[in-house]
Structures are given as C-alpha cells and as structure tokens.
Design an enzyme around this catalytic site. Structure first.
Site, PDB file in Angstrom:
ATOM      1  N   HIS A   1       1.205  25.526  48.494  1.00 17.10           N
ATOM      2  CA  HIS A   1       2.360  26.337  48.924  1.00 17.10           C
ATOM      3  C   HIS A   1       3.494  25.472  49.463  1.00 17.10           C
ATOM      4  O   HIS A   1       4.631  25.913  49.546  1.00 17.10           O
ATOM      5  CB  HIS A   1       1.929  27.331  50.009  1.00 17.10           C
ATOM      6  CG  HIS A   1       1.044  28.428  49.486  1.00 17.10           C
ATOM      7  ND1 HIS A   1       1.477  29.709  49.279  1.00 17.10           N
ATOM      8  CD2 HIS A   1      -0.246  28.403  49.083  1.00 17.10           C
ATOM      9  CE1 HIS A   1       0.495  30.438  48.786  1.00 17.10           C
ATOM     10  NE2 HIS A   1      -0.572  29.675  48.666  1.00 17.10           N
TER      11      HIS A   1
ATOM     12  N   ASP B   1      11.401  22.808  52.307  1.00 15.20           N
ATOM     13  CA  ASP B   1      10.550  24.007  52.372  1.00 15.20           C
ATOM     14  C   ASP B   1       9.929  24.222  50.995  1.00 15.20           C
ATOM     15  O   ASP B   1      10.639  24.103  49.983  1.00 15.20           O
ATOM     16  CB  ASP B   1      11.415  25.225  52.743  1.00 15.20           C
ATOM     17  CG  ASP B   1      10.639  26.285  53.515  1.00 15.20           C
ATOM     18  OD1 ASP B   1       9.422  26.380  53.310  1.00 15.20           O
ATOM     19  OD2 ASP B   1      11.263  27.013  54.317  1.00 15.20           O
TER      20      ASP B   1
HETATM   21  P1  ADP Z   1       6.598  29.555  56.217  1.00 14.63           P
HETATM   22  O1  ADP Z   1       5.527  29.801  55.210  1.00 14.63           O
HETATM   23  O2  ADP Z   1       6.927  28.116  56.380  1.00 14.63           O
HETATM   24  O3  ADP Z   1       6.322  30.182  57.535  1.00 14.63           O
HETATM   25  P2  ADP Z   1       8.331  31.466  54.747  1.00 14.63           P
HETATM   26  O4  ADP Z   1       9.771  31.771  54.921  1.00 14.63           O
HETATM   27  O5  ADP Z   1       7.920  31.222  53.346  1.00 14.63           O
HETATM   28  O6  ADP Z   1       7.978  30.230  55.700  1.00 14.63           O
HETATM   29  O7  ADP Z   1       7.465  32.675  55.260  1.00 14.63           O
HETATM   30  C1  ADP Z   1       7.623  33.202  56.530  1.00 14.63           C
HETATM   31  C2  ADP Z   1       7.031  34.601  56.569  1.00 14.63           C
HETATM   32  O8  ADP Z   1       6.824  34.937  57.936  1.00 14.63           O
HETATM   33  C3  ADP Z   1       7.961  35.647  55.986  1.00 14.63           C
HETATM   34  O9  ADP Z   1       7.214  36.627  55.301  1.00 14.63           O
HETATM   35  C4  ADP Z   1       8.646  36.229  57.224  1.00 14.63           C
HETATM   36  O10 ADP Z   1       9.017  37.581  57.099  1.00 14.63           O
HETATM   37  C5  ADP Z   1       7.574  36.076  58.281  1.00 14.63           C
HETATM   38  N1  ADP Z   1       8.209  35.871  59.606  1.00 14.63           N
HETATM   39  C6  ADP Z   1       9.063  34.908  59.955  1.00 14.63           C
HETATM   40  N2  ADP Z   1       9.470  35.057  61.232  1.00 14.63           N
HETATM   41  C7  ADP Z   1       8.856  36.148  61.691  1.00 14.63           C
HETATM   42  C8  ADP Z   1       8.858  36.834  62.948  1.00 14.63           C
HETATM   43  N3  ADP Z   1       9.582  36.425  64.001  1.00 14.63           N
HETATM   44  N4  ADP Z   1       8.093  37.918  63.042  1.00 14.63           N
HETATM   45  C9  ADP Z   1       7.337  38.338  61.996  1.00 14.63           C
HETATM   46  N5  ADP Z   1       7.297  37.743  60.809  1.00 14.63           N
HETATM   47  C10 ADP Z   1       8.040  36.659  60.645  1.00 14.63           C
HETATM   48  O1  F6P Z   2       3.444  27.962  54.085  1.00 14.48           O
HETATM   49  C1  F6P Z   2       2.792  26.918  54.694  1.00 14.48           C
HETATM   50  C2  F6P Z   2       1.900  27.381  55.823  1.00 14.48           C
HETATM   51  O2  F6P Z   2       1.138  26.363  56.354  1.00 14.48           O
HETATM   52  C3  F6P Z   2       0.960  28.430  55.377  1.00 14.48           C
HETATM   53  O3  F6P Z   2      -0.246  27.920  54.929  1.00 14.48           O
HETATM   54  C4  F6P Z   2       0.866  29.260  56.599  1.00 14.48           C
HETATM   55  O4  F6P Z   2       0.757  30.599  56.280  1.00 14.48           O
HETATM   56  C5  F6P Z   2       2.186  29.065  57.318  1.00 14.48           C
HETATM   57  O5  F6P Z   2       2.674  27.859  56.893  1.00 14.48           O
HETATM   58  C6  F6P Z   2       2.030  29.238  58.824  1.00 14.48           C
HETATM   59  O6  F6P Z   2       1.308  28.184  59.387  1.00 14.48           O
HETATM   60  P1  F6P Z   2       0.014  28.316  60.294  1.00 14.48           P
HETATM   61  O7  F6P Z   2      -1.056  28.908  59.451  1.00 14.48           O
HETATM   62  O8  F6P Z   2      -0.244  26.927  60.729  1.00 14.48           O
HETATM   63  O9  F6P Z   2       0.379  29.231  61.422  1.00 14.48           O
END
Ligand code: ADP
Ligand code: F6P
Length: 473
Positions: A163, A371
C-alpha cells in the site's frame, strides 16, 4: 481447530472495534488509515478470513465473526509491539520507503522480532487457509510472509499488495537485510503496487541483489516466476456519494460553514498525523500567505483535521509538538478574537462528519511529501456531488497519477505551494466544474471493487475469486 476459508486476507491490523459489546456483537472500526478503509469496503460481506492484530499487547482474544467475515487475531507481546510494529515496520521501513523524509533507524534487534512476528502471521494464515485457497498478504509490515507461507503451504495461491511506495534502488539498498526482504515478497505469485514505477524498482533490485531475470511485469528466480504490476487502490465511491447526499450531512455541512463564521473560502486538510503528510510545509506556506496579506483571516479559514498516529514513536511525538507550536504561533500572530486563522482538530471523526467537512470545503489541500495513494483526495472528489470545489494535490501522492485534473503541486517548493493555493482559491467556477467532473468520472469506474476485481482476477486466472467477491458486493 479454526474453520478454514478459501480466501484469507493477512494484514497487520484487524478492522475491529476495540470495544466488543458484552453480547459479543462487534462493530467495524474504521481505522483512520488507508488500508483498513479500503479492505473494509470489500470484505464486509465476503466469505473470507482476515488474519491480523487486534491492537494492544497480550494474549489473543477470541473474536466474533462480522457477518460472513471471520477474524483471526495474532497476538503481540509488548516487546514485539516495540520491535516489530514501532521499530522495524514504522521506524525503519516506513521512513525509508517514503523517500527518507525522516531518517530511517536501523536496529539489529528489531529485525529478529520482525522475523518472529512475520512467521506467526504466516502460521496463522496457513492454519485458516483451506486446500488451494488464495491468501492475500498486505503491506510492508508483512513482507516476509509470502515466502514463509509458500514453504509451509505450497498448495496456496499467494498475493502480496504494497500500500505504501516501494522505493528506488538507491534507497532500498540502505537496508541491512535487503536481500531477505526482497526474497520474502517474491514468495508471492503476484506482487501489486500503487504505481508502475514501483514495479520497475523491484525488477531492478531483483536483478541486482538476487541475480533474478526480471522486467517490469515478471521476475523469475530459482525457476519460479512472480508477476508484478500497478493496481491503484481506491475508495467505496458509492458509500461516500450516498453519505454526501444524506439530508443530515448536507445540513451539517451548511451548519459547519456558519460555525466557521461564513467565510468566503474554507481550506481543508485531513491527515493521519504523520511526517510524510507535509503538514509543516503546508503551515509554512499558509503563514507566509497571511504574513504577505495575500490571505485575510476575515474571509479565509484553514481547517486542519489530524488524527493521532503511532503515538509512542519518538518522531511522531516530536512532529506533534512542532505542529502544535506552529498552529499556536500562527493563530497567536494572525488570528482575531473569535476568528482563528487555523481550526486545528486532532481527533477521529466518523464518516458522516468527514463527508460534511468535505462538502463544506472550497479548497481541499492534500500535500504529502510522499504517499502510496492518499484516499482522502479521492474521498473529497466523491463527496462533491455539485461539481464545485478545488483539489490541491501533491505530485508525490499515488493519487496524482489518476486525479491529474487537480491543482498538482510539489509540496517541497513552498513558493510553488503558495502560488498553487492562490490559483485554486481564485479559480473560475466553470474551470473547477470541468476538472471535478473529469475526476468524478474517473473514480466512478475505478472504485474499490474495481481494484479488488482487477487484482484478484490477475492473481487467479480462472476469475473465480473476483467473481465470488463481486457477487457479495
Ligand atoms: P494513510 O493510509 O496514510 O493513513 P489515506 O489518505 O490513504 O492515508 O487514508 C486515510 C484514511 O483515514 C481515509 O479513509 C480517511 O477518511 C481516514 N481518516 C483520516 N483522518 C481521519 C480522522 N481524523 N478521523 C477519521 N478518519 C480519518
Ligand atoms: O497505508 C499505510 C498504513 O500503514 C496502513 O497499513 C495503515 O492502515 C495506515 O497506514 C495507518 O497506520 P497504522 O496501522 O500504523 O495506524
């Protein structure tokens, strides 16, 4: 003896609510992270088993099924949590794979723990996979699992999906255990990435480090061929559209605008609190726009939503301190009574609240330094039914390959970031509508089910896996 499944997903985290109710009922917890968000949508109704860690340290908890989905928890001790999750996964691999924007740390003890924990995940998967099953291993936490599983269960069809970004050889070569990590992934039949460049990187590395025969689609090592390719992950577009259309969400979006003082423009950012997300660069750009009078507090606000992440890891703690210091400084210097320059909310939100925020925003600012994909950018687009709103998006997010009608920006270039923010704020509604419609059209045909179908039908030529999943959706 655990019941067995024909589809097994192995991911570090289970998407489980921490508080299983006294009657054993269990709710999906939308873990604020891309992986759980994505898999949640496709597995909710699937006849599959999800193997993962239920959070915390201690003995494994028996977990109830969620509909047709079975959960198999893998327990971690406190030491393992530190060495495997906080150590090797999130202090070595995570920073290295994200362009080393924070220096990766190398600790020999962490590697041993990573090995032990990967073996435990592989054993759990081997136990719950029926004869000839497909096992789909996820992400950088579990890079050794495909090869371990192949040794234990040669009958299985094994997929691996990364991912996060997979780095260029110059960075990967820094890893002390680089050959083992690479061999681990190549135990899979299919290794999927977010972007085509990653498939190119692994081909180069496999040739150089392992003497494999490799191109950007296949890697042959020891007489066995692993296929590779890009499968950009997505979101549940229909779910976000339905949420955004709910009358209470629409009313709440309007109410939020009022609560923010009916500004002319609302800028919004939503991130896990992570140094890869470029929050500090964004704050610098915003402070300079305020300083130079190009943005005025009385008509523009920035809402920064951040959810705490990996809170025991030192680099995350110091990041939070720096961000909170900077937000405090900006509000202190440029805010007015009742009118802060930045609304900073460090808390998790439910999906409806997020949908309302996405609808309220005039400019969504998604500027990670690196990212894998960034699902927030896609969620914003899916929530904009009326075709308004601007997306400012980092070139360094996987999403930039697909959402190229966004205002693309290099977030390392603070001057460029300021210019792009101003352009997005001043764009003509007709221009925004055209851009938004193109991005929405792309997402409609590239949602999370399309991703799963694409990956699984490449993994399993017979198409049976993808078909089974599609029937349940
Ligand atoms: P990462 O995998 O690095 O966290 P992404 O943008 O791909 O980044 O995914 C983040 C996910 O977490 C999204 O589905 C988003 O809606 C959710 N998210 C981010 N911030 C919040 C928050 N403050 N509360 C709830 N969900 C959140
Ligand atoms: O998208 C990368 C990732 O490490 C996912 O595997 C995971 O859902 C997300 O970031 C949040 O990280 P963590 O599982 O360390 O809270």
């Amino acid at each position: 003896m655990m019941r067995q499944s024909s589809l097994v997903v192995v991911a570090n985290r289970l998407p489980l609510d921490d508080n299983v109710a006294p009657d054993g009922a269990c709710e999906w917890r939308r873990n604020p992270g891309g992986l759980a968000s994505a898999l949640h949508s496709i597995l909710r109704q699937a006849p599959a088993t999800w193997v993962g860690w239920a959070g915390g340290a201690g003995p494994p908890r028996p977990l109830p099924d969620i509909g047709t989905l079975r959960l198999r928890s893998v327990a971690l001790t406190e030491d393992e949590l530190r060495g495997y999750y906080e150590g090797f996964a999130n202090s070595t691999l995570w920073p290295l794979y994200h362009d080393a924007v924070e220096p990766p740390l190398f600790d020999r003890g962490w590697w041993e723990t990573y090995l032990v924990v990967n073996r435990r995940f592989a054993e759990a998967a081997a136990e719950v996979a029926e004869q000839g099953a497909a096992v789909w291993v996820q992400d950088y936490h579990l890079q050794l699992v495909p090869e371990m599983l192949r040794q234990m269960r040669p009958d299985l069809l094994i997929g691996f999906f990364m991912h996060v970004p997979f780095p260029p050889p110059e960075l990967f070569m820094q890893l002390p255990r680089r050959a083992e990590l690479l061999r681990g992934m190549l135990g899979a039949d299919l290794v999927g990435f977010q972007r085509p460049q990653a498939a190119h990187n692994i081909a180069q590395l496999a040739t150089k480090l392992l003497g494999a025969q490799a191109n950007d689609r296949t890697i042959t090592l020891g007489g066995r061929t692993t296929r590779t390719g890009a499968f950009p992950v997505s979101i549940d577009v229909a779910e976000m559209q339905a949420l955004a259309a709910r009358p209470d969400v629409v009313a709440h979006a309007r109410e939020l605008r009022g609560l923010l003082g009916q500004p002319r423009r609302i800028l919004l950012s939503v991130d896990r609190l992570d140094y890869t997300k470029g929050i500090e660069h964004r704050l610098t750009a915003y402070r300079e726009l305020l300083r130079d009078g190009l943005v005025k507090v009385r008509d523009t606000v920035l809402v920064q939503v951040a959810v705490p992440s990996r809170e025991r890891v030192e680099s995350y703690r110091t990041l939070r301190d720096r961000i909170e210091g900077e937000v405090g400084r900006i509000n202190g210097e440029y805010g007015r009574v009742g009118e802060p320059a930045i609304h900073y909310l460090i808390q998790p939100f439910d999906r409806a609240e997020l949908a309302a925020l996405y609808q309220t925003a005039d400019v969504m600012v998604v500027t990670p330094l690196r990212d894998g994909m960034n699902l927030v950018a896609k969620e914003f687009v899916a929530a904009r039914e009326d075709g308004s709103g601007a997306l400012v998006l980092s070139e360094f997010a996987g999403a930039a390959d697909e959402l190229n009608d966004a205002f693309l920006v290099n977030p390392h270039d603070v001057e460029g970031l300021k210019d792009t923010l101003l352009r997005a704020m001043e764009a003509e509604p007709a221009d925004l509508a055209t851009r938004m419609e193109r991005m929405r059209a792309h997402l409609r045909s590239h949602d999370i089910m399309a991703w799963a179908r694409d990956y699984l039908s490449t993994l399993d030529h017979t198409g049976r896996l993808a078909e089974r999943l599609a029937r349940r959706a």
